[in-house]
Scaffold this active site. Structure first.
Site, PDB file in Angstrom:
ATOM      1  N   GLY A 196      -1.690   9.787  -0.141  1.00  0.00           N
ATOM      2  CA  GLY A 196      -2.073   8.781  -1.137  1.00  0.00           C
ATOM      3  C   GLY A 196      -3.214   7.893  -0.674  1.00  0.00           C
ATOM      4  O   GLY A 196      -3.783   7.132  -1.455  1.00  0.00           O
ATOM      5  N   GLU A 210      -5.869 -31.148 -13.155  1.00  0.00           N
ATOM      6  CA  GLU A 210      -5.310 -31.327 -11.817  1.00  0.00           C
ATOM      7  C   GLU A 210      -3.901 -31.937 -11.752  1.00  0.00           C
ATOM      8  O   GLU A 210      -3.094 -31.527 -10.918  1.00  0.00           O
ATOM      9  CB  GLU A 210      -6.272 -32.190 -10.987  1.00  0.00           C
ATOM     10  CG  GLU A 210      -7.536 -31.444 -10.663  1.00  0.00           C
ATOM     11  CD  GLU A 210      -8.627 -32.369 -10.170  1.00  0.00           C
ATOM     12  OE1 GLU A 210      -9.053 -33.225 -10.962  1.00  0.00           O
ATOM     13  OE2 GLU A 210      -9.028 -32.248  -9.013  1.00  0.00           O
TER      14      GLU A 210
HETATM   15  C1  LIG Z   1      -0.739  -3.211  -1.290  1.00  0.00           C
HETATM   16  C2  LIG Z   1       0.220  -2.460  -0.407  1.00  0.00           C
HETATM   17  C3  LIG Z   1       1.513  -2.946  -0.250  1.00  0.00           C
HETATM   18  C4  LIG Z   1       2.406  -2.261   0.565  1.00  0.00           C
HETATM   19  N1  LIG Z   1       3.682  -2.751   0.697  1.00  0.00           N
HETATM   20  C5  LIG Z   1       4.581  -2.079   1.450  1.00  0.00           C
HETATM   21  C6  LIG Z   1       5.912  -2.525   1.560  1.00  0.00           C
HETATM   22  O1  LIG Z   1       6.305  -3.530   0.969  1.00  0.00           O
HETATM   23  N2  LIG Z   1       6.756  -1.818   2.336  1.00  0.00           N
HETATM   24  C7  LIG Z   1       6.358  -0.684   2.994  1.00  0.00           C
HETATM   25  O2  LIG Z   1       7.158  -0.082   3.675  1.00  0.00           O
HETATM   26  N3  LIG Z   1       5.102  -0.235   2.916  1.00  0.00           N
HETATM   27  C8  LIG Z   1       4.212  -0.908   2.147  1.00  0.00           C
HETATM   28  N4  LIG Z   1       2.936  -0.441   2.054  1.00  0.00           N
HETATM   29  C9  LIG Z   1       2.532   0.693   2.879  1.00  0.00           C
HETATM   30  C10 LIG Z   1       2.781   2.002   2.188  1.00  0.00           C
HETATM   31  O3  LIG Z   1       4.139   2.319   2.258  1.00  0.00           O
HETATM   32  C11 LIG Z   1       1.970   3.057   2.895  1.00  0.00           C
HETATM   33  O4  LIG Z   1       0.623   2.721   2.759  1.00  0.00           O
HETATM   34  C12 LIG Z   1       2.190   4.417   2.291  1.00  0.00           C
HETATM   35  O5  LIG Z   1       3.515   4.773   2.332  1.00  0.00           O
HETATM   36  C13 LIG Z   1       1.364   5.465   3.007  1.00  0.00           C
HETATM   37  O6  LIG Z   1       1.457   6.662   2.276  1.00  0.00           O
HETATM   38  P1  LIG Z   1       0.146   7.474   1.864  1.00  0.00           P
HETATM   39  O7  LIG Z   1       0.602   8.704   1.172  1.00  0.00           O
HETATM   40  O8  LIG Z   1      -0.763   6.626   1.101  1.00  0.00           O
HETATM   41  O9  LIG Z   1      -0.401   7.795   3.296  1.00  0.00           O
HETATM   42  P2  LIG Z   1      -1.905   8.038   3.782  1.00  0.00           P
HETATM   43  O10 LIG Z   1      -2.630   6.739   3.847  1.00  0.00           O
HETATM   44  O11 LIG Z   1      -2.542   9.116   3.002  1.00  0.00           O
HETATM   45  O12 LIG Z   1      -1.625   8.578   5.247  1.00  0.00           O
HETATM   46  C14 LIG Z   1      -1.031   7.766   6.209  1.00  0.00           C
HETATM   47  C15 LIG Z   1      -1.022   8.460   7.570  1.00  0.00           C
HETATM   48  O13 LIG Z   1      -0.141   9.559   7.587  1.00  0.00           O
HETATM   49  C16 LIG Z   1      -0.801  10.761   7.996  1.00  0.00           C
HETATM   50  N5  LIG Z   1      -0.184  11.827   7.206  1.00  0.00           N
HETATM   51  C17 LIG Z   1      -0.024  11.814   5.873  1.00  0.00           C
HETATM   52  N6  LIG Z   1       0.666  12.913   5.500  1.00  0.00           N
HETATM   53  C18 LIG Z   1       0.923  13.633   6.611  1.00  0.00           C
HETATM   54  C19 LIG Z   1       1.615  14.851   6.853  1.00  0.00           C
HETATM   55  N7  LIG Z   1       2.178  15.538   5.885  1.00  0.00           N
HETATM   56  N8  LIG Z   1       1.686  15.298   8.120  1.00  0.00           N
HETATM   57  C20 LIG Z   1       1.118  14.613   9.131  1.00  0.00           C
HETATM   58  N9  LIG Z   1       0.463  13.440   8.956  1.00  0.00           N
HETATM   59  C21 LIG Z   1       0.374  12.967   7.713  1.00  0.00           C
HETATM   60  C22 LIG Z   1      -2.243  10.494   7.684  1.00  0.00           C
HETATM   61  O14 LIG Z   1      -3.092  11.256   8.504  1.00  0.00           O
HETATM   62  C23 LIG Z   1      -2.378   9.021   7.959  1.00  0.00           C
HETATM   63  O15 LIG Z   1      -2.553   8.798   9.329  1.00  0.00           O
HETATM   64  C24 LIG Z   1       2.020  -1.082   1.241  1.00  0.00           C
HETATM   65  C25 LIG Z   1       0.713  -0.596   1.084  1.00  0.00           C
HETATM   66  C26 LIG Z   1      -0.178  -1.270   0.272  1.00  0.00           C
HETATM   67  C27 LIG Z   1      -1.557  -0.741   0.120  1.00  0.00           C
END
Ligand SMILES: Cc1cc2nc3c(=O)[nH]c(=O)nc-3n(C[C@H](O)[C@H](O)[C@H](O)COP(=O)(O)OP(=O)(O)OC[C@H]3O[C@@H](n4cnc5c(N)ncnc54)[C@H](O)[C@@H]3O)c2cc1C
Ligand code: FES
Length: 1284
Positions: free
Chosen positions: A198, A1190
Site C-alpha cells: 500500500g 476569538e
Molecule cells: C496516517 C497514518 C496513520 C497510521 N496509523 C496507524 C495506527 O494507528 N496503527 C498502526 O498500527 N499503524 C498505523 N499506520 C501504519 C500502517 O499500519 C502502515 O503504514 C501499513 O500497515 C503499512 O502497510 P503497506 O501495505 O502500506 O506497506 P508498505 O509501505 O507498502 O510496505 C511496508 C514495508 O513492508 C515491506 N513489505 C511489504 N510487503 C512485503 C512482503 N509481502 N514481503 C516482504 N516485505 C514486504 C516493504 O518493503 C516495506 O519495507 C498508519 C499509517 C498512516 C500513513
C-alpha cells in the site's frame, strides 16, 4: 475516490484514500474521482455539497473537498449508512475551523438512506427563515447522471488487472507482477529492489528519493498474496490483503463462526478498529504492516499475542515463523537482497478454553498511533480454569513489541488485589525498565492498566466478574453526537438580509472545488519555484555556505541570500529586529539562510537540502526557565497596576501563592503559507498574491526590501484556508523572500511551504509561566492580585509586547481584583518567533485567571463557581485598563442561562454520585467566562475603507480591506451592502481583497474585521443612496435597475469609497500610560463542560458542552454559531491534545497532522449546545452586532478545569486532597499519572532509573540520539529542518 472493477464480485468497488499517500503507478487500471467530478456550480451541486452549504458546514473551506469526497465515497459504497458509519468516515478528515458539528449535520441531511437511519438528533431552534433541506431528495432519487460513470474500458479490458506492467520514470522503475513466480524472477534480476504494497509506510522514502534501489516491485496484484480463507483451524490472510478487505471478511466470517472462534475474530476486529483511518486502511496491507517492523503497529502486537504464523517464500524455499519469534521480531526477515516474500499469515482460531484480547491507547482517538498497545492470549485448563498458557504482548514500550509469558501464578477467577497489581507491575517494569522511550512511567502504567483490563475482561467472559471494577471496561469514546443551536431570527422583510443565517458567499464553489486559493492559481510558463534553505542549528555562527551542489542540478536557476536584498533586510511590527535572511548568525532551527530557485517545486525543495552550510555552534536558550536563568529577555518589560497592591496583600485576610504554566499552540491552518509574486514588465511593478491576513504589512515591508515605493506593489488575496493570526508576520517573510527572487530574475516566483516546514518553523502561541500571589477573604471575595508573567517570545520581538498585554487583560477580567498588578517579561529564546494566534494572549490569561480562582476555591474548600459569581464585574464598575467603565454587561445572565441550559445543579449532584460509585471512571464539570474587549486599543488601526461600484445592470461590486479566512466577513459585508442598498443579496459580489482597491488596510484579526469593514461598506452604500435619493423621489416606483440607469443618464456617480472609524470612544487607550477607554464594547459568554476520564488510561471524553454568548444582534447567527463551536474546539485543543515539544537540539518534534494532534471528530462534545443570548442589552457596533472570532476560544479552558475536577475526585479515592496542578495541555499521560492510584505510584520509581539512563545517554552525540529515536520509534521523529 478510487474505483476499480472487482472481478470476483463482478462489481465496481470504491474507496477513499489520501492523494499524498498513493503513487500514481499504484492507480494503474483504476479510476480516480475528485471533487470536481461530483457536482459543479454550473451543472448543479450534489446533495452532499448542497447540504454542506445549507448546514453551514464550512468556513475557510480548505478541508471541504476532502469532506465531500469522504461522504461521497461512503454513499457510493453503502446506500444505508448509519450515524456510526458517518462518524467513522469522518475520523480521517481534519477540520480546523468548524468543530465538525455542522459537517456531521450536513452528512446526516444528505444521507442517502432517506430513512432517517442516521438518527438526526440536531435541533436548531427559532430559525424561522432558514430554508429547510428536502430530506426526500436523496441520492437514490436524484438524477443518476450526476454520478461519475466508471469507465467501461477498465471493466471490459482484463489486462489492467491480469497483466503485469512495468513503468519507468526518471528516478524509479515500478514493476507490478501478477504471480509469485514473476515476483521472484524480478527479485532475482534486481536483488536490491524494494517490495511495496500500500506504500503507506514506505511511501515517505519513495517520495523523497530515499529508497536504496531504483526498482520498486508492487505486489498488490499478486494472486497468491491475496488469499483470504477461513477454516475451523485458522484464518489464512494473504500479505496483500488490505485492512478494509480484512475487516469485511472478518465481519462476514463472524456470521457463520462458532462462539470461541467469534471471540478471536471479535478481538481481531477490535485491533483493526482504531488502526489508522479508513483512507489508510483502504490501501495499507497486513503484509506491509508486519514487514514494517515498527514498534507501535497494532496488528503486529495482536498477531504476536494470537500466536499467528508468518509464511515466507523465496524462489526455492518456504518457511513459517511465529509472529512472536524473537528471531523475526528483533532481526526481521525479507527485505532487499533476501529474495524472500511474506506470502500469508495464519491466525489460529480460538478453541473453547482460549481467550484473546486487544487494547490500545492513542493520544487522540481516531487517526493516531498507539502510545502502548497490548494483545493478550490465555489458555485455561478445561475444568479447573487453571492457567495453561499465557502470552501478553506489549507494543511501543521498547524498540520492538515484546511478549511476556510468565506472570507467575494467576487465578483469574479471584478478585484482583493490590498484591496482584504489585506483582504484575514489577514484572512489566523489569522487562522494560531500560527502554529508551519518552513517557516511560506512563507507558508502564498503561501496560499494567491493560493487563488489569485483560484480567477483568476474562473474568467477564468467565462470568465471574463482580465488584466495582466493572467500570474499568467501559469505553471512554464519544459517538452518536447530538447538538442544538438556539438563536432568534427575525422574519425576513424585503431585502433586509442582516441577522439572517446566510451561507458563506463562496460556499458553493468551495464545495465543488472551484474556489481558488493562492496555490491554485495556474502556473505561468516562465514561473520559478522557490524553496528556503533553513538553519539546522538553534544558535550558531554561519562559517560558510556552499550552494554549488544544488546549483549543479539541471533546472536549478539560482541561490539567493541577504546579499541579494536591494533595500532593508529587517522588518517587524514594533521593532525591526526580524531578519529576512540570516546574516552571519542563525538564531533558531528553521531560520531562512537563503533560497533556491528552480523550475519545479520538487526540484527546488530537493536542491535546497543540498546547499552545504557549516556552523560554529553557540549556546542556545529554549525555555522560559532557561531564559530567566540566563537573563535572556526582549528589553520591553510591561507593568499594569491599579491600587496599592503591596498594602492590600499585607491587609488581606488570606493570601495564596501559586505557579501556573500554559503550553504553546500551533495555528494549524489547513492551507500552508504560499505566495506568487509576479513582476510586471514596466516600472518595477509587482503583483503579489499572498496567503496573508496583512496585505498592507506585506506591501509596506516588500517596498522596503526592494526599495521601491508602495504604489508599484499590489498585494491581493481571494481567500485564506485558515489564518488564526498565523498569517501575518510569517507571510511578510515568505512573500518577502519570493519578492527578492522575482525582482532579481524578472519572472513570476512561487513559494509554498510544505506542512512540516510550516508547522515547525513558523511562530505559534506563546507559552507562559506565571508566579502569582492573591489576597481574599474567607468568603472568597477577591481583594488583590500580584503576578509575574513570563511569555516565551522566541528569537524576535514581533507582536510579543502586545500579546503580553493581552494575557494581562484576560487575567484582569471579568473578576474584579480591586488591587491588581502584573509585571510581564518577554523571554528571548532560540525558537521560532511567536506572534499572533487566535485570542492573542487572552486564552493564556483566561487559563491563568480561572486556575487562580480554582486554587482559591480549593484553599477555602468552596465551590469555585461561588467565587466566580461573587467577584464578577458589575455594571458601572471600572476595569483595570484605563478605568474603562463597564456598560451593558450581560455576563451574569450568560452564566445563569448556561447553568439552566446544562442543568448545572442537578448534573453536579449526579456527578458526585457517579464519582462515588465508579472506581475507575471519574467525571468533572466546570464553568468558564469570557469578557473580551472589541476595538483595538491603539487608535490608529481602528479604521477601514471600502469601495462600492454599481454597474448598469444593477449588480454591485464591493471591495473592502478585510480578508475572509473562514470567519465569514465577506458574507456579513454582503448582507450589510444588500440591506443598505435594499437589493437582493444576489446583486452583491465581494471582490478579492486587494490593496489597489482599498489602501492601508488594517490587518484582519482581533475579531473586529466585520465591524470595521462592514462599517466602511455601509458608509459607501449610504453615500450612493444619498445621491440616488432625488431620483427615487421623482420615480418612487422605479426598480433598482431603473434607478441605476437613471442615475447614469443624469450623470450621477455610481461608485463610492467608504471610510469608517468607530465612534464609541472619545479618546483612546494608551497602553503605556494606562489611560483612556480600552475598547468600543465587550463580547461576553459563558461555557460549561462535563468530562469523563478513564483513570487507567488517562483518556477523556467531553460529555457535554453548553455555551451562551452575547454577540449582540448577530449579523449572521449561523456564521456566529460556527465561530463559537470552532473557536471553542480550538481552545479545547490548546488545553488537552495540542502538545508541542522540543528535542535537546531545539528542534520542534511535531511535523504533521498525525503527531500534532488538533481535535478530530471524536474529540468534540458528545452533546454540544450553543445559544446566542436573546436578552442582549445592545452595545456592539454595526447593527448592534458584536465581534465573535476569538472570545469562544477562551472558553475552552473550562474543559481543563473540568478535567482537574475529575482528577481530584480520583485522587480523593486514594486519600489525596491536595490542589493538583494539572499541566496544560492535559494529555492522557498527564491525566493518567495525576490519578495517583497504586498502579501509577508503583511505576513512580522508574523516573529515578530514567534519570540515570538520561545521564548515560547524554554522552551520545545528539545526531546519534536522533538516529536512535528514528530507528526505534520510527513515526515519532519526522524529517529534519532540511527535510520535508
Ligand atoms: C496516517 C497514518 C496513520 C497510521 N496509523 C496507524 C495506527 O494507528 N496503527 C498502526 O498500527 N499503524 C498505523 N499506520 C501504519 C500502517 O499500519 C502502515 O503504514 C501499513 O500497515 C503499512 O502497510 P503497506 O501495505 O502500506 O506497506 P508498505 O509501505 O507498502 O510496505 C511496508 C514495508 O513492508 C515491506 N513489505 C511489504 N510487503 C512485503 C512482503 N509481502 N514481503 C516482504 N516485505 C514486504 C516493504 O518493503 C516495506 O519495507 C498508519 C499509517 C498512516 C500513513
Ligand atoms: S473549514 Fe475545515 S479547515 Fe477550514
Amino acid at each position: 475516490m478510487v474505483s476499480h472493477f472487482d472481478r470476483g464480485s463482478n462489481s465496481v468497488r470504491h474507496f477513499s484514500t489520501n492523494a499524498c499517500l498513493v503513487p500514481i503507478c499504484y492507480l494503474h487500471g483504476m479510476a480516480v474521482t475528485t471533487v470536481e467530478g461530483v457536482g459543479s456550480t454550473k451543472n448543479g451541486l450534489h446533495i452532499i455539497q448542497k447540504s454542506l452549504v445549507e448546514s453551514h458546514g464550512l468556513q475557510c473551506g480548505f478541508c471541504t473537498p476532502g469532506m465531500v469526497m469522504t461522504m461521497y465515497t461512503l454513499c457510493r459504497n453503502n446506500p444505508n449508512p448509519t450515524q456510526g458509519d458517518l462518524e467513522r468516515v469522518l475520523e480521517g478528515n481534519l477540520c480546523r475551523c468548524t468543530g465538525y458539528r455542522p459537517i456531521l449535520d450536513a452528512f446526516k441531511k444528505s444521507c442517502p438512506c432517506g430513512l432517517n437511519l442516521c438518527n438526526q438528533e440536531t435541533k436548531t431552534e427559532d430559525v424561522k427563515s432558514d430554508e429547510k433541506i428536502d430530506v426526500d431528495q436523496t441520492l437514490k432519487k436524484k438524477d443518476g447522471t450526476q454520478d461519475v460513470i466508471f469507465p467501461s474500458e477498465l471493466k471490459l479490458n482484463t489486462d489492467y488487472a491480469d497483466k503485469s506492467v512495468l513503468f519507468t520514470g526518471e528516478k524509479y522503475a515500478w514493476a507490478r507482477p501478477i504471480t509469485l513466480a514473476e515476483t521472484f524472477q524480478l527479485m532475482q534480476n534486481y536483488p536490491d529492489a524494494t517490495l511495496v504494497m500500500g506504500c503507506t509506510y514506505i511511501g515517505y522514502q519513495l517520495k523523497n528519493y530515499r529508497l536504496k534501489s531504483d526498482m520498486v516491485i508492487c505486489c498488490t496484484n499478486v494472486k497468491e498474496l491475496n488469499v483470504l480463507k477461513a477454516s475451523d483451524k485458522d484464518l489464512e490472510i494473504g500479505a496483500a490483503v488490505t485492512f478494509s478487505s480484512l475487516e469485511s471478511f472478518l465481519n462476514e466470517t463472524m456470521k457463520s463462526a462458532k462462539e470461541p472462534q467469534q471471540r478471536g475474530i471479535r478481538s481481531m476486529l477490535s485491533a483493526l478498529r482504531w488502526l489508522a483511518i479508513d483512507q489508510v486502511r483502504n490501501i495499507a496491507t497486513i503484509g506491509g504492516h508486519v514487514m514494517s517492523k515498527a514498534p507501535n503497529h497494532d496488528l503486529q502486537t495482536f498477531l504476536m499475542a494470537a500466536g499467528a504464523k508468518l509464511n515466507f517464500q523465496s524462489k526455492d524455499t518456504k518457511s513459517s515463523w511465529y509472529a512472536y519469534d524473537n528471531k523475526f521480531v528483533q532481526n526481521g526477515r525479507g527485505g532487499p537482497g533476501s529474495g524472500e516474500v511474506l506470502v500469508s499469515i495464519s491466525v489460529p482460531m480460538l478453541s473453547e478454553d482460549e481467550y484473546l484480547y486487544f487494547f490500545k491507547q492513542p493520544h487522540r482517538r481516531g487517526m493516531d498511533y498507539a502510545i502502548v498497545n497490548t494483545g493478550a492470549y490465555v489458555k485455561l485448563k478445561s475444568k479447573s480454569r487453571e492457567l495453561e498458557n499465557l502470552r501478553v504482548c506489549f507494543g511501543n514500550i521498547a524498540s520492538h513489541p515484546r511478549v511476556i509469558s510468565n506472570f507467575g501464578t494467576l487465578d483469574f477467577t479471584k478478585q484482583w488485589t493490590d498484591d496482584v497489581i504489585s506483582g504484575i507491575a514489577s514484572i512489566i517494569e523489569n522487562e522494560f525498565k531500560t527502554s529508551e522511550t519518552d513517557h516511560l512511567q506512563y507507558k508502564l502504567t498503561l501496560a499494567t492498566g491493560f493487563f488489569f483490563k485483560f484480567y477483568l475482561r476474562l473474568q467477564e467472559d468467565l462470568k465471574v466478574l463482580n465488584g466495582n471494577d466493572r467500570c474499568a471496561l467501559e469505553d471512554t469514546i464519544n459517538e452518536g453526537f447530538k447538538s442544538g443551536q438556539y438563536y432568534d431570527v427575525p422574519n425576513k422583510e424585503g431585502n433586509i438580509i442582516i441577522h439572517q443565517p446566510t451561507p458563506h458567499t463562496s460556499a458553493q464553489p468551495i464545495t465543488t472545488g472551484e474556489a481558488i486559493f493562492v496555490d491554485d492559481i495556474p502556473e505561468f510558463s516562465n514561473e520559478l519555484f522557490l524553496a528556503h534553505v533553513l538553519s539546522e542549528k538553534a544558535h550558531a555562527k554561519v562559517i560558510s555556505i556552499d550552494p554549488t551542489p544544488a546549483l549543479e542540478l539541471p533546472g536549478v536557476v539560482d541561490y539567493i541570500d541577504h546579499k541579494d536584498v536591494p533595500g532593508h533586510q529587517t522588518y517587524g511590527m514594533m521593532i525591526k529586529d526580524t531578519k529576512l535572511f540570516a546574516d552571519g548568525e542563525v538564531l533558531f532551527i528553521g531560520q531562512t539562510i537563503g533560497a533556491i530557485l528552480a523550475t519545479s517545486r520538487e526540484l527546488a525543495r530537493r536542491a535546497s537540502k543540498m546547499v552545504k552550510v557549516t556552523y560554529e555552534e553557540l549556546p542556545a536558550v529554549f525555555t522560559i526557565d532557561e531564559s530567566i536563568k540566563s537573563s535572556s529577555f526582549i528589553p520591553m518589560p510591561y507593568k499594569l497596576e491599579r491600587g496599592d497592591v503591596d498594602k492590600a496583600l499585607q491587609e488581606a485576610e488570606m493570601t495564596l501563592e501559586g505557579e501556573i504554566e500554559t503550553g504553546s499552540q500551533e495555528h494549524f491552518y489547513l492551507e500552508p503559507h504560499t505566495c506568487l509574486v509576479v513582476p510586471k514588465k514596466e516600472h518595477d511593478e509587482l503583483e503579489i498574491y499572498t496567503s496573508s491576513q496583512a496585505l498592507h504589512e506585506v506591501q509596506a515591508e516588500v517596498s522596503l526590501f526592494l526599495h521601491i515605493p508602495r504604489h508599484k506593489i499590489v498585494t491581493k488575496v481571494k481567500r485564506l484556508g485558515g489564518g488564526f493570526g498565523g498569517k501575518a508576520s510569517d507571510t511578510v517573510h515568505n512573500t518577502g523572500v519570493a519578492a527578492i527572487a522575482a525582482f532579481k530574475h524578472g519572472v513570476p516566483v512561487r513559494s509554498t511551504y510544505d506542512r512540516a516546514r510550516d508547522l515547525r518553523f513558523t511562530g505559534k502561541r506563546h507559552g507562559t509561566k506565571t508566579m502569582y500571589k492573591a489576597g481574599f477573604d474567607k468568603n472568597g471575595k477577591l481583594s488583590v492580585l500580584h503576578a509575574d508573567l513570563y511569555c516565551n517570545a522566541g528569537w524576535a520581538t514581533d507582536s510579543s509586547p502586545f500579546v503580553g498585554v493581552w494575557v494581562i487583560m484576560a487575567m484582569s477580567m471579568p473578576y474584579n481584583f480591586p488591587h491588581f498588578r502584573v509585571n510581564s517579561t518577554l523571554c528571548k529564546t532560540n525558537i521560532p518567533s511567536n506572534g499572533a494566534m487566535r485570542g492573542f494572549g487572552a486564552p493564556q490569561g483566561t487559563f491563568i485567571r480561572e486556575h487562580i480562582i480554582t486554587d482559591i476555591a480549593k484553599y477555602l474548600d468552596m465551590d469555585p463557581q461561588k467565587i466566580r459569581e461573587i467577584n464578577l464585574y458589575k455594571e458601572g464598575e471600572t476595569i483595570v485598563h484605563g478605568n474603562t467603565e463597564i456598560e451593558e454587561i450581560t455576563l451574569s445572565t450568560c452564566m445563569d442561562k448556561v447553568k439552566e441550559q446544562s442543568n448545572f445543579e442537578s448534573v453536579k449532584a449526579e456527578i458526585a454520585e457517579f464519582n462515588r460509585s465508579k472506581k475507575w471512571k471519574k467525571r468533572g464539570m466546570a464553568i468558564c467566562n469570557v469578557m473580551f474587549p472589541m476595538g483595538y486599543p491603539p487608535i490608529v488601526i481602528n479604521q477601514a475603507g471600502a469601495l462600492v461600484l454599481i454597474y448598469l445592470d444593477g449588480s454591485v461590486l464591493v471591495s473592502h480591506g478585510g480578508i475572509d479566512m473562514g470567519q465569514g466577513v465577506h458574507v456579513k459585508c454582503a448582507q450589510v451592502a444588500a440591506t443598505v442598498l435594499n437589493v437582493p443579496l444576489e446583486k452583491i459580489h465581494i471582490a478579492e481583497t486587494s490593496i489597489d482597491k482599498v489602501p492601508n488596510t488594517t490587518e484582519s484579526g482581533g475579531s473586529y474585521v466585520a465591524d470595521l469593514n462592514a462599517g466602511a461598506i455601509k458608509v459607501a452604500c449610504e453615500t450612493i443612496l444619498e445621491r440616488l435619493e432625488p431620483l427615487k423621489k421623482k420615480k418612487p416606483d422605479a426598480t433598482w435597475e431603473e434607478l441605476v440607469s437613471s442615475a447614469y443618464n443624469e450623470r450621477i456617480s455610481l461608485s463610492a469609497a467608504g471610510y469608517y472609524t468607530p465612534t464609541g470612544r472619545k479618546n483612546y487607550h494608551d497602553i503605556m500610560k494606562n489611560i483612556g477607554p480600552l475598547c468600543e464594547y465587550f463580547t461576553y459568554g459563558t461555557a460549561c463542560s462535563q468530562v469523563e476520564i478513564d483513570c487507567l488510561t488517562g483518556e477523556h471524553r467531553l460529555l457535554r458542552t453548553d455555551i451562551v454568548m452575547d454577540v449582540g444582534k448577530s449579523l449572521n447567527p449561523a456564521i456566529d454559531v460556527g465561530q463559537i463551536e470552532g473557536g471553542f474546539m480550538m481552545g479545547c485543543g490548546m488545553v488537552t491534545s495540542e502538545y508541542l515539544s522540543l528535542n535537546q537540539k531545539g528542534f520542534i518534534d511535531q511535523y504533521g497532522p498525525v503527531n500534532y494532534k488538533v481535535p478530530g471528530i471524536r474529540n468534540i462534545p458528545q452533546e454540544f449546545h450553543v445559544s446566542l443570548l436573546k436578552e442582549v442589552k445592545g452595545g456592539g457596533s454595526i447593527y448592534s452586532s458584536k465581534g465573535i472570532g476569538e472570545p469562544p476560544l477562551l472558553l475552552g479552558a473550562c474543559v481543563h478545569l473540568a478535567l482537574k475536577e475529575a482528577i481530584m475526585a480520583a485522587r480523593a479515592d486514594h486519600g489525596l486532597n491536595d490542589n493538583y496542578r494539572l499541566p496544560c495541555p492535559a494529555t492522557p499521560d498527564k491525566i493518567r499519572l495525576a490519578c495517583a492510584d497504586p498502579v501509577s505510584k508503583k511505576h513512580h520509581d522508574i523516573n529515578e532509573i530514567k534519570k540515570i539512563l538520561t545521564t548515560i545517554s547524554s554522552e551520545l552525540t545528539i545526531e546519534n540520539k536522533i538516529e536512535h529515536r528514528r530507528t526505534h520509534s520510527k513515526l515519532e521523529v519526522g524529517p529534519s529542518a532540511q527535510e520535508e
